[in-house]
Design a protein around this motif. Structure first.
Motif, PDB file in Angstrom:
ATOM      1  N   ALA A 207     -42.575 -34.294 -35.063  1.00  0.00           N
ATOM      2  CA  ALA A 207     -42.783 -32.880 -35.426  1.00  0.00           C
ATOM      3  C   ALA A 207     -43.590 -32.788 -36.724  1.00  0.00           C
ATOM      4  N   ASP A 208     -43.265 -33.628 -37.695  1.00  0.00           N
ATOM      5  CA  ASP A 208     -44.003 -33.668 -38.969  1.00  0.00           C
ATOM      6  C   ASP A 208     -45.465 -34.023 -38.736  1.00  0.00           C
ATOM      7  N   ARG A 209     -45.698 -35.098 -37.967  1.00  0.00           N
ATOM      8  CA  ARG A 209     -47.073 -35.585 -37.787  1.00  0.00           C
ATOM      9  C   ARG A 209     -47.914 -34.640 -36.927  1.00  0.00           C
ATOM     10  N   ILE A 210     -47.279 -33.963 -35.977  1.00  0.00           N
ATOM     11  CA  ILE A 210     -48.033 -33.054 -35.094  1.00  0.00           C
ATOM     12  C   ILE A 210     -48.156 -31.660 -35.711  1.00  0.00           C
ATOM     13  N   GLY A 211     -47.050 -31.142 -36.249  1.00  0.00           N
ATOM     14  CA  GLY A 211     -47.024 -29.748 -36.730  1.00  0.00           C
ATOM     15  C   GLY A 211     -47.185 -29.559 -38.221  1.00  0.00           C
ATOM     16  N   GLY A 212     -47.208 -30.657 -38.963  1.00  0.00           N
ATOM     17  CA  GLY A 212     -47.340 -30.556 -40.423  1.00  0.00           C
ATOM     18  C   GLY A 212     -46.006 -30.770 -41.122  1.00  0.00           C
ATOM     19  N   PRO A 213     -46.038 -31.181 -42.405  1.00  0.00           N
ATOM     20  CA  PRO A 213     -44.843 -31.629 -43.110  1.00  0.00           C
ATOM     21  C   PRO A 213     -43.772 -30.577 -43.351  1.00  0.00           C
ATOM     22  N   THR A 214     -44.128 -29.288 -43.281  1.00  0.00           N
ATOM     23  CA  THR A 214     -43.106 -28.261 -43.575  1.00  0.00           C
ATOM     24  C   THR A 214     -42.550 -27.606 -42.317  1.00  0.00           C
ATOM     25  N   ILE A 215     -43.011 -28.023 -41.133  1.00  0.00           N
ATOM     26  CA  ILE A 215     -42.707 -27.231 -39.942  1.00  0.00           C
ATOM     27  C   ILE A 215     -41.206 -27.106 -39.665  1.00  0.00           C
ATOM     28  N   LEU A 216     -40.438 -28.182 -39.801  1.00  0.00           N
ATOM     29  CA  LEU A 216     -39.009 -28.086 -39.482  1.00  0.00           C
ATOM     30  C   LEU A 216     -38.244 -27.284 -40.537  1.00  0.00           C
ATOM     31  N   THR A 217     -38.633 -27.423 -41.801  1.00  0.00           N
ATOM     32  CA  THR A 217     -38.027 -26.600 -42.859  1.00  0.00           C
ATOM     33  C   THR A 217     -38.375 -25.132 -42.627  1.00  0.00           C
ATOM     34  N   ASP A 218     -39.612 -24.865 -42.216  1.00  0.00           N
ATOM     35  CA  ASP A 218     -40.026 -23.486 -41.917  1.00  0.00           C
ATOM     36  C   ASP A 218     -39.211 -22.894 -40.769  1.00  0.00           C
ATOM     37  N   VAL A 219     -38.875 -23.721 -39.789  1.00  0.00           N
ATOM     38  CA  VAL A 219     -38.042 -23.259 -38.663  1.00  0.00           C
ATOM     39  C   VAL A 219     -36.669 -22.811 -39.178  1.00  0.00           C
ATOM     40  N   ILE A 220     -36.068 -23.614 -40.042  1.00  0.00           N
ATOM     41  CA  ILE A 220     -34.745 -23.286 -40.593  1.00  0.00           C
ATOM     42  C   ILE A 220     -34.789 -21.959 -41.332  1.00  0.00           C
ATOM     43  N   HIS A 221     -35.883 -21.712 -42.053  1.00  0.00           N
ATOM     44  CA  HIS A 221     -35.991 -20.498 -42.880  1.00  0.00           C
ATOM     45  C   HIS A 221     -36.670 -19.335 -42.165  1.00  0.00           C
ATOM     46  N   GLY A 222     -36.878 -19.486 -40.857  1.00  0.00           N
ATOM     47  CA  GLY A 222     -37.418 -18.377 -40.075  1.00  0.00           C
ATOM     48  C   GLY A 222     -38.906 -18.146 -40.236  1.00  0.00           C
ATOM     49  N   LYS A 223     -39.618 -19.096 -40.882  1.00  0.00           N
ATOM     50  CA  LYS A 223     -41.073 -18.923 -41.064  1.00  0.00           C
ATOM     51  C   LYS A 223     -41.857 -19.497 -39.891  1.00  0.00           C
ATOM     52  N   ALA A 224     -41.184 -20.296 -39.052  1.00  0.00           N
ATOM     53  CA  ALA A 224     -41.799 -20.847 -37.839  1.00  0.00           C
ATOM     54  C   ALA A 224     -40.748 -20.830 -36.746  1.00  0.00           C
ATOM     55  N   LYS A 225     -41.185 -20.981 -35.508  1.00  0.00           N
ATOM     56  CA  LYS A 225     -40.251 -20.927 -34.372  1.00  0.00           C
ATOM     57  C   LYS A 225     -40.009 -22.331 -33.826  1.00  0.00           C
ATOM     58  N   GLN A 422     -32.415 -24.613 -28.757  1.00  0.00           N
ATOM     59  CA  GLN A 422     -32.288 -24.590 -30.221  1.00  0.00           C
ATOM     60  C   GLN A 422     -32.917 -23.327 -30.807  1.00  0.00           C
ATOM     61  N   ALA A 423     -34.015 -22.885 -30.215  1.00  0.00           N
ATOM     62  CA  ALA A 423     -34.657 -21.643 -30.670  1.00  0.00           C
ATOM     63  C   ALA A 423     -33.689 -20.465 -30.504  1.00  0.00           C
ATOM     64  N   ASP A 424     -32.994 -20.431 -29.376  1.00  0.00           N
ATOM     65  CA  ASP A 424     -32.026 -19.344 -29.129  1.00  0.00           C
ATOM     66  C   ASP A 424     -30.888 -19.365 -30.138  1.00  0.00           C
ATOM     67  N   ALA A 425     -30.377 -20.570 -30.445  1.00  0.00           N
ATOM     68  CA  ALA A 425     -29.260 -20.710 -31.383  1.00  0.00           C
ATOM     69  C   ALA A 425     -29.696 -20.283 -32.794  1.00  0.00           C
ATOM     70  N   LEU A 426     -30.892 -20.670 -33.183  1.00  0.00           N
ATOM     71  CA  LEU A 426     -31.404 -20.298 -34.502  1.00  0.00           C
ATOM     72  C   LEU A 426     -31.656 -18.791 -34.589  1.00  0.00           C
ATOM     73  N   ALA A 427     -32.171 -18.210 -33.502  1.00  0.00           N
ATOM     74  CA  ALA A 427     -32.447 -16.773 -33.482  1.00  0.00           C
ATOM     75  C   ALA A 427     -31.165 -15.965 -33.680  1.00  0.00           C
ATOM     76  N   LYS A 428     -30.073 -16.430 -33.060  1.00  0.00           N
ATOM     77  CA  LYS A 428     -28.784 -15.740 -33.237  1.00  0.00           C
ATOM     78  C   LYS A 428     -28.339 -15.751 -34.695  1.00  0.00           C
ATOM     79  N   GLU A 429     -28.517 -16.888 -35.358  1.00  0.00           N
ATOM     80  CA  GLU A 429     -28.096 -17.019 -36.758  1.00  0.00           C
ATOM     81  C   GLU A 429     -28.979 -16.220 -37.695  1.00  0.00           C
ATOM     82  N   GLN A 430     -30.266 -16.079 -37.335  1.00  0.00           N
ATOM     83  CA  GLN A 430     -31.207 -15.436 -38.243  1.00  0.00           C
ATOM     84  C   GLN A 430     -31.267 -13.932 -38.074  1.00  0.00           C
TER      85      GLN A 430
END
Length: 431
Positions: A207-225, A422-430
């Motif tokens: 995920a880091d190498r394909i989407g960039g170094p912040t992508i998973l952190t951005d997902v947690i904070h709602g800045k990416a899906k 996982q997207a659905d679970a994160l969406a519920k929390e956010q």
């Protein structure tokens, strides 16, 4: 962690029961109950250091007795949940940072530890910047970190030499290495996918190498899906490696310790893991020097066309830290020992275990293994360290992630479903 368990955690904080019902022993000593996750068998170096530090502390504090309960990491996680639900946490235990620690703090189960740091001149400026902050909730610190980890692909140089293989710098080169090894009947990489988290390293790095170094952190904070095309591609590439025979057979039924055995016994050429394994490759007296001499490491390869072009971006973050139970009957003594343990751990872990502590250590006068020196240099040049996705996540999302990673490696879920759930679970929390 289920919703029921999260509710239990919150309710447990309201309970008046004590985490340490028996706080004195027959000989009049105060007893501190300490639960940790470094068994003698699988984490000998860490186990020995903790045992030595306890011995030193008890010698200096004749009125204190420290009783330990020691479990492997996966057993530890499960037991901690059970104890939390009945508010019976040990006086001192180990915790992970970020999303892991938050429900315990929200449930009112952990004591703030800022006073331990502020009263101890040896600790005030001791921590590597940003590490202690990972254990803070609403500006208060609830865990004191012991380790800092980054993840690498460790490899057997002798096996690579036998098949004329070079360290891969790109993912395409990596797949060629996998094909050569698989074609010759050698297990390319070992991984324990049963508990999810060891296998997640592969997903996180892709995920880091394909989407960039912040992508998973951005997902947690709602800045990416979570269903971002780059993350879907990472999940697809994991299954491509499974299809190529890139991993040990039956990986989804293997624990991390099971999988590690393949590498330690030279039955697998590679092992993607974190620097907590360094003792086995550098300092551990239980591992033959002949084996240590065969082990090298490389940074996870970059991905052609990916956004994560910097090979000095790592998946890692704080390892375990120490907590003190809020309801401990020996909280004052427990806090004192925690401060002592963190300080002594920083001094001893480098020379005695070859692990990277969360505190700054002057290594200029120390005789260290070359691999350890190389990794310290890597850390100083790191462009980014993304904290493990499951550590950043809430316990509920983390547990789902572990289950889905196991299913991904076992081909029991498609990459599309892997990201969607996982997207659905994160969406519920956010919401």
């Amino acid at each position: 962690m289920s919703v029921i368990m999260l509710v239990s955690l919150a309710l447990a904080g309201c309970s008046s029961s004590s985490s340490s019902e028996e706080s004195s022993s027959a000989d009049g000593k105060k007893v501190i109950k300490f639960m940790h996750l470094w068994p003698e068998g699988s984490s000998n170096a860490q186990f020995s250091i903790v045992k030595d530090i306890i011995g030193e502390y008890e010698k200096e504090h004749k009125d204190i007795k420290i009783e330990t309960e020691i479990l492997n990491p996966d057993q530890y996680r499960e037991k901690l949940k059970v104890l939390a639900s009945s508010n019976e946490l040990p006086d001192i235990g180990m915790t992970w940072s970020d999303g892991f620690i938050k429900p315990y703090v929200d449930g009112g189960m952990l004591a703030p530890l800022d006073d331990v740091v502020n009263k101890n001149p040896d600790l005030k400026d001791a921590f590597i910047p940003g590490v202690k902050e990972s254990y803070a909730v609403d500006g208060k610190t609830y865990g004191l970190p012991l380790e800092l980890n980054i993840s690498y692909v460790f490899y057997n140089k002798e096996i690579f030499k036998k098949y004329n293989l070079e360290v891969p710098k790109t993912f395409e080169e990596y797949k060629k290495v996998v094909k050569t090894l698989a074609d010759n009947g050698v297990v390319p990489a070992t991984v324990g996918a049963k508990d999810g988290w060891p296998a997640s390293f592969w997903f996180m790095y892709l995920a880091d190498r394909i989407g960039g170094p912040t992508i998973l952190t951005d997902v947690i904070h709602g800045k990416a899906k979570m269903d971002d095309p780059a993350i879907l591609k990472a999940a697809q590439e994991v299954q491509n490696l499974v299809d190529m025979g890139g991993f040990v057979k039956g990986a989804s039924a293997l624990s991390n310790d099971d999988a590690k055995g393949y590498f330690m016994n030279e039955k697998a050429a590679m092992f993607l893991t974190a620097t907590w394994e360094l003792p086995n490759y550098t300092t551990s007296p239980d591992v033959k020097q002949e084996f240590k001499d065969k082990i090298g490491y490389f940074k996870f390869p970059t991905y052609e066309g990916g956004k994560g072009t910097d090979i000095n971006s790592y998946v890692g973050g704080p390892g375990v830290g120490l907590f003190v139970a809020k309801d401990s009957k020996v909280q004052k003594e427990a806090k004192d020992f925690v401060g002592y343990l963190v300080k002594r751990w920083g001094e001893k872990s480098v020379t005695d275990a070859g692990v990277i502590p969360a505190t700054k250590v002057d290594t200029s006068k120390l005789k260290l293994a070359p691999m350890y020196i190389d990794i310290l240099k890597d850390l100083s040049e790191a462009s980014n360290v993304t904290t493990y996705f499951d550590t950043q996540s809430s316990p509920a999302v983390s547990e789902l992630h572990h289950d889905l990673v196991t299913a991904l490696f076992g081909k029991q879920v498609t990459p599309k479903d892997f990201v969607k759930q996982q997207a659905d679970a994160l969406a519920k929390e956010q919401k």
